[in-house]
Design a protein around this motif. Structure first.
Motif, PDB file in Angstrom:
ATOM      1  N   LYS A 252       0.696  -1.375   0.137  1.00 30.04           N
ATOM      2  CA  LYS A 252       0.100   0.084  -0.132  1.00 30.04           C
ATOM      3  C   LYS A 252       0.791   1.361   0.118  1.00 30.04           C
ATOM      4  O   LYS A 252       0.587   2.168  -0.634  1.00 30.04           O
ATOM      5  N   ASN A 253       1.954   1.282   0.893  1.00 25.54           N
ATOM      6  CA  ASN A 253       2.855   2.467   0.759  1.00 25.54           C
ATOM      7  C   ASN A 253       3.423   2.451  -0.444  1.00 25.54           C
ATOM      8  O   ASN A 253       3.581   3.825  -0.938  1.00 25.54           O
ATOM      9  N   LYS A 256       1.089   4.187  -2.888  1.00 25.51           N
ATOM     10  CA  LYS A 256       0.757   5.644  -2.451  1.00 25.51           C
ATOM     11  C   LYS A 256       1.913   6.416  -3.061  1.00 25.51           C
ATOM     12  O   LYS A 256       1.657   7.505  -3.477  1.00 25.51           O
ATOM     13  N   VAL A 257       3.175   5.999  -2.661  1.00 28.20           N
ATOM     14  CA  VAL A 257       4.219   6.768  -3.364  1.00 28.20           C
ATOM     15  C   VAL A 257       4.361   6.943  -4.802  1.00 28.20           C
ATOM     16  O   VAL A 257       4.437   8.010  -5.236  1.00 28.20           O
ATOM     17  N   LYS A 259       1.554   6.937  -6.813  1.00 27.89           N
ATOM     18  CA  LYS A 259       0.595   8.042  -7.141  1.00 27.89           C
ATOM     19  C   LYS A 259       1.037   9.260  -6.863  1.00 27.89           C
ATOM     20  O   LYS A 259       0.698  10.164  -7.911  1.00 27.89           O
ATOM     21  N   HIS A 260       2.052   9.473  -6.204  1.00 28.79           N
ATOM     22  CA  HIS A 260       2.443  11.044  -5.824  1.00 28.79           C
ATOM     23  C   HIS A 260       3.720  11.451  -6.638  1.00 28.79           C
ATOM     24  O   HIS A 260       4.473  12.795  -6.573  1.00 28.79           O
ATOM     25  N   SER A 295       4.713   0.099   7.019  1.00 30.83           N
ATOM     26  CA  SER A 295       5.105  -1.162   6.028  1.00 30.83           C
ATOM     27  C   SER A 295       5.200  -2.446   6.895  1.00 30.83           C
ATOM     28  O   SER A 295       5.661  -3.446   6.217  1.00 30.83           O
ATOM     29  N   GLU A 304       1.572   4.523  12.372  1.00 27.17           N
ATOM     30  CA  GLU A 304       1.910   4.902  11.312  1.00 27.17           C
ATOM     31  C   GLU A 304       2.773   6.195  11.524  1.00 27.17           C
ATOM     32  O   GLU A 304       3.363   6.858  10.457  1.00 27.17           O
ATOM     33  N   ARG A 329       2.457  14.284   2.086  1.00 28.83           N
ATOM     34  CA  ARG A 329       1.225  14.219   1.209  1.00 28.83           C
ATOM     35  C   ARG A 329       0.478  12.859   1.189  1.00 28.83           C
ATOM     36  O   ARG A 329      -0.451  12.702   0.820  1.00 28.83           O
ATOM     37  N   ILE A 330       1.386  11.850   1.945  1.00 28.04           N
ATOM     38  CA  ILE A 330       0.706  10.551   2.165  1.00 28.04           C
ATOM     39  C   ILE A 330       0.362  10.344   3.754  1.00 28.04           C
ATOM     40  O   ILE A 330       0.361   9.202   4.008  1.00 28.04           O
ATOM     41  N   GLN A 332       2.705  10.833   6.244  1.00 23.04           N
ATOM     42  CA  GLN A 332       3.681  10.116   6.812  1.00 23.04           C
ATOM     43  C   GLN A 332       4.936  10.908   7.364  1.00 23.04           C
ATOM     44  O   GLN A 332       5.149  12.206   6.753  1.00 23.04           O
TER      45      GLN A 332
END
Length: 473
Positions: A252-253, A256-257, A259-260, A295, A304, A329-330, A332
């Motif tokens: 999932k992480n 997310k990375v 996508k950005h 992760s 998180e 932006r996610i 973290q």
């Protein structure tokens, strides 16, 4: 924030602004292609112009499609504008200077901070331990947000360590030990969890090897890493080829990375081209993901917000500059970093060593005889052409590889200073300095080999099994 058209543009980083302009430009083109109402197109164009103006105000650069802001582009992207500029990226290190890379310039170019006496003293106060000789001697010389890690530690807040290894060969060399020796010290003095990523997927993508061979190298390299003395109850070692298929949090992480970060951005940061396979283009997100505690839900109980500290050689910094930009932006925390200098090849500090060249370094599989032969035959000398000249003018420790190696592996500060003075004055000859290095490296490598023999496949399995470590979160 970055997804809202009404956000405060001044709060965005240069890379975020670049991404916003790119996205808005694509939106304008889509509206025009779809024959949207004129007022909707006009509003989108006004937003695009506003973003471009903010970008220029922030960076001093006009927006150019496909060219991220210059301060975020990897140094030289494989080319040099000046003959004396250093080339540093995750795969290449080159300099024309016999002393090696100019690290002060590198700090300025990368935008990191120098590890100064104040920070070293603060680490000593926080841990109650004498700073590692890698810190005292400037081998770890640069950082990002180490002061924040110390703030957290002093306020009893947890953090964890993350480092890694790209398993490109079965045998590691002594230079590969540097981040692990320092990470082991950090783990012991701060008493924190450690995750070690083996990027066997990366080596399969970049090297001419089978996926099975990459995985085999990862497990063999794990034995050398374990032989450094890590505690199985506090350390998780994982192969990307293994762990990615079993950890939803890790994947999932990664997504997310991904996508950005745009294709244009990874091209700008890492120098990828249109002919590179898509695996290379997506890989930086895989190296970014261990920076986030989610992760590893089995270690951090699903939390998180736990700070990550990454000790690594500075050529890996582009991955984590990207990660640090994406992290807020996610949702973290940004990972903090400690950067080491490069371990020089025996032939000189102009390049880092290659695992494919057996004479470029001392390997952890070398015999005492091989170590002696390599040092005597290949170690670049800072001595003079004749004994007479050397006695008169002295040697140059700044370019002498034997002295550089002793700086890494001879722990006695007083002894190292005595050798420096004797060699610089001409009292100590090159052959004598090489003899000291041989006598330092032979027992060090032999001891490592003995410890490695004790690392069984079962022990490797224990380290590489996802599990809870000896910490409660």
């Amino acid at each position: 924030m970055a997804d809202s058209p009404n956000c405060d543009l001044q709060s965005l980083s240069p890379l975020q602004l670049f991404e916003r302009v790119t996205e808005q430009g694509e939106k304008v083109r889509a509206l025009k292609a779809g024959k949207a109402p004129k007022d909707e197109i006009d509003a989108a164009v006004r937003m695009l112009l506003s973003l471009k103006l903010s970008y220029k105000t922030t960076t001093g650069q006009d927006y150019q499609a496909g060219l991220p802001p210059k301060d975020l582009v990897l140094i030289n992207n494989g080319t040099t504008k000046e003959e004396d500029e250093d080339l540093v990226d995750p795969w290449n290190v080159q300099t024309s200077n016999a002393k090696g890379v100019d690290y002060d310039k590198l700090i300025v170019r990368f935008g990191s901070s120098k590890i100064d006496t104040d920070l070293i003293n603060r680490i000593e106060r926080a841990t109650g331990q004498k700073p590692h000789h890698f810190l005292r001697r400037g081998i770890f010389f640069s950082h990002r947000d180490m002061d924040q890690v110390l703030d957290a530690y002093e306020n009893k807040k947890p953090f964890y360590l993350y480092t890694g290894r790209g398993p490109s060969s079965q045998a590691m060399h002594v230079g590969h030990l540097i981040p692990f020796l320092f990470t082991k010290w950090l783990q012991e003095v701060f008493d924190v969890p450690l995750v070690i990523q083996l990027t066997d997927d990366e080596k399969y993508l970049w090297k001419d090897m089978t996926i099975e061979k990459a995985y085999e190298y990862a497990r063999e390299n794990a034995k050398d890493i374990i032989a450094c003395g890590f505690d199985v109850n506090k350390t998780f070692i994982f192969s990307d080829l293994d762990y990615l298929g079993t950890s939803a949090g890790f994947y999932k992480n990664i997504v997310k990375v991904q996508k950005h970060v745009t294709f244009n951005q990874v091209k700008g940061i890492f120098g990828f081209t249109d002919s590179d396979c898509i695996g290379k283009i997506s890989f930086p997100a895989i190296q970014a993901a261990p920076s986030f505690s989610s992760s590893f839900p089995q270690i951090f109980n699903g939390k998180e917000n736990i700070q990550c500290l990454i000790p690594c050689a500075i050529d890996q910094d582009p991955y984590f500059r990207m990660t640090r930009d994406v992290a807020p932006r996610i949702g973290q925390p940004k990972p903090a970093l400690l950067h080491s200098v490069f371990f020089p090849a025996l032939q000189g500090a102009q390049t880092k060593m290659s695992a494919s060249d057996p004479n470029s370094s001392i390997f952890l599989t070398d015999t005492p005889k091989q170590i002696k032969t390599k040092i005597n035959k290949h170690a670049f000398s800072g001595g003079r052409d004749t004994i007479e000249e050397h006695r008169k003018y002295g040697g140059n420790c700044d370019v002498d590889v034997s002295f550089m190696y002793l700086k890494f592996f001879l722990e006695d500060d007083d002894r190292l200073e005595q050798l420096k003075q004797a060699y610089t004055s001409g009292e100590l000859l090159t052959g004598e300095l090489k003899k000291v290095l041989i006598e330092t490296m032979q027992p060090l490598v032999a001891a490592h080999q003995e410890r490695r023999k004790q690392v069984t496949d079962e022990i490797v399995k224990q380290f590489m099994t996802p599990r809870k470590l000896a910490f409660d979160f």
